[in-house]
Design a protein around this motif. Sequence first.
Motif, PDB file in Angstrom:
ATOM      1  N   ARG A  82       0.896  -1.390   0.061  1.00  0.00           N
ATOM      2  CA  ARG A  82       0.303  -0.050  -0.018  1.00  0.00           C
ATOM      3  C   ARG A  82       0.888   1.132   0.221  1.00  0.00           C
ATOM      4  O   ARG A  82       0.554   2.507  -0.419  1.00  0.00           O
ATOM      5  CB  ARG A  82      -0.808  -0.009   1.197  1.00  0.00           C
ATOM      6  CG  ARG A  82      -2.168  -1.086   1.014  1.00  0.00           C
ATOM      7  CD  ARG A  82      -3.210  -0.917   2.011  1.00  0.00           C
ATOM      8  NE  ARG A  82      -4.066  -2.108   2.001  1.00  0.00           N
ATOM      9  CZ  ARG A  82      -5.200  -2.234   1.465  1.00  0.00           C
ATOM     10  NH1 ARG A  82      -5.453  -1.367   0.581  1.00  0.00           N
ATOM     11  NH2 ARG A  82      -5.819  -3.289   1.438  1.00  0.00           N
ATOM     12  N   SER A  83       1.939   1.282   0.372  1.00  0.00           N
ATOM     13  CA  SER A  83       3.059   2.349   0.543  1.00  0.00           C
ATOM     14  C   SER A  83       3.599   2.642  -0.807  1.00  0.00           C
ATOM     15  O   SER A  83       4.007   3.601  -1.073  1.00  0.00           O
ATOM     16  CB  SER A  83       3.963   2.464   1.732  1.00  0.00           C
ATOM     17  OG  SER A  83       4.790   1.268   1.644  1.00  0.00           O
ATOM     18  N   ALA A  84       3.706   1.373  -1.455  1.00  0.00           N
ATOM     19  CA  ALA A  84       4.497   1.425  -2.926  1.00  0.00           C
ATOM     20  C   ALA A  84       3.524   1.753  -4.041  1.00  0.00           C
ATOM     21  O   ALA A  84       4.183   1.926  -5.133  1.00  0.00           O
ATOM     22  CB  ALA A  84       5.481   0.347  -2.961  1.00  0.00           C
ATOM     23  N   LEU A  85       2.498   1.288  -3.928  1.00  0.00           N
ATOM     24  CA  LEU A  85       1.302   1.332  -5.081  1.00  0.00           C
ATOM     25  C   LEU A  85       0.317   2.077  -4.702  1.00  0.00           C
ATOM     26  O   LEU A  85      -0.302   2.182  -3.687  1.00  0.00           O
ATOM     27  CB  LEU A  85       1.120  -0.198  -5.265  1.00  0.00           C
ATOM     28  CG  LEU A  85       2.129  -1.099  -5.829  1.00  0.00           C
ATOM     29  CD1 LEU A  85       1.559  -2.312  -5.987  1.00  0.00           C
ATOM     30  CD2 LEU A  85       2.802  -0.725  -7.104  1.00  0.00           C
ATOM     31  N   GLN A  86       0.089   3.115  -5.783  1.00  0.00           N
ATOM     32  CA  GLN A  86      -1.559   3.460  -5.665  1.00  0.00           C
ATOM     33  C   GLN A  86      -2.498   2.434  -6.442  1.00  0.00           C
ATOM     34  O   GLN A  86      -2.160   1.812  -7.354  1.00  0.00           O
ATOM     35  CB  GLN A  86      -1.421   4.766  -6.555  1.00  0.00           C
ATOM     36  CG  GLN A  86      -0.497   6.057  -5.973  1.00  0.00           C
ATOM     37  CD  GLN A  86      -0.432   6.904  -6.914  1.00  0.00           C
ATOM     38  OE1 GLN A  86      -0.886   7.164  -8.139  1.00  0.00           O
ATOM     39  NE2 GLN A  86       0.450   8.238  -6.490  1.00  0.00           N
ATOM     40  N   ASN A  87      -3.447   2.513  -5.564  1.00  0.00           N
ATOM     41  CA  ASN A  87      -4.910   1.482  -6.028  1.00  0.00           C
ATOM     42  C   ASN A  87      -4.341   0.296  -6.347  1.00  0.00           C
ATOM     43  O   ASN A  87      -4.638  -0.322  -7.420  1.00  0.00           O
ATOM     44  CB  ASN A  87      -5.218   2.203  -7.407  1.00  0.00           C
ATOM     45  CG  ASN A  87      -5.701   3.576  -7.268  1.00  0.00           C
ATOM     46  OD1 ASN A  87      -6.476   3.803  -6.297  1.00  0.00           O
ATOM     47  ND2 ASN A  87      -5.693   4.467  -8.079  1.00  0.00           N
ATOM     48  N   PRO A  88      -3.535  -0.305  -5.327  1.00  0.00           N
ATOM     49  CA  PRO A  88      -3.234  -1.793  -5.603  1.00  0.00           C
ATOM     50  C   PRO A  88      -4.334  -2.693  -5.685  1.00  0.00           C
ATOM     51  O   PRO A  88      -5.286  -2.454  -4.993  1.00  0.00           O
ATOM     52  CB  PRO A  88      -2.318  -1.945  -4.546  1.00  0.00           C
ATOM     53  CG  PRO A  88      -2.971  -1.311  -3.420  1.00  0.00           C
ATOM     54  CD  PRO A  88      -3.186   0.207  -4.136  1.00  0.00           C
ATOM     55  N   SER A  89      -3.981  -3.761  -6.365  1.00  0.00           N
ATOM     56  CA  SER A  89      -5.261  -4.820  -6.488  1.00  0.00           C
ATOM     57  C   SER A  89      -4.754  -6.345  -6.610  1.00  0.00           C
ATOM     58  O   SER A  89      -3.637  -6.310  -7.078  1.00  0.00           O
ATOM     59  CB  SER A  89      -6.239  -4.702  -7.642  1.00  0.00           C
ATOM     60  OG  SER A  89      -5.812  -4.682  -8.796  1.00  0.00           O
TER      61      SER A  89
END
Length: 156
Positions: A68-75
């Motif tokens: 969550r800190s490395a990616l925006q809008n992770p899925s």
Amino acid sequence: MTFAQLCDDFQCVSSPAVERTAKRLAKDIHDMREDTRTLSCFANDSKYSDSIRSFTGRDKYRRLSWIRSALQNPSVHMLGMAMESTSVLEITWQLRGYLTVPGGLLDARVTSTFTLNQISGQVTGPPRPMGRRQLSAAHPAGVLGVAARVGDVRGD
């Protein structure tokens, strides 16, 4: 594949305790429960190791929270779950999101492998460092940054 389909298709060749842990680990991955993962899945003296850190003990699994800190809008999309043996579980999943620095789309196919105690069902040995991966990203520098976090990678 939905989480329900993943669990329906899963055939455990070990104990009921291993089956419960396998489904819980898959649910934690699916829900991206990094810092709130189910710690009871891990033995008190379980070991972890990846390309950046290694530790012993279940409480330190809470620190494995980088998605969550490395990616925006992770899925996360679950691709499969299988027992390699009576004590080795393999969960395959796909991680997608936009890198926060320096930007670009990350699309990683990840195979997480866990060693489980057949009696307690708990993770004991180090999962192989997130297993085999295939990454593709719009920005090559972003792949390098995330590759350092998830271990060895093979670009598409």
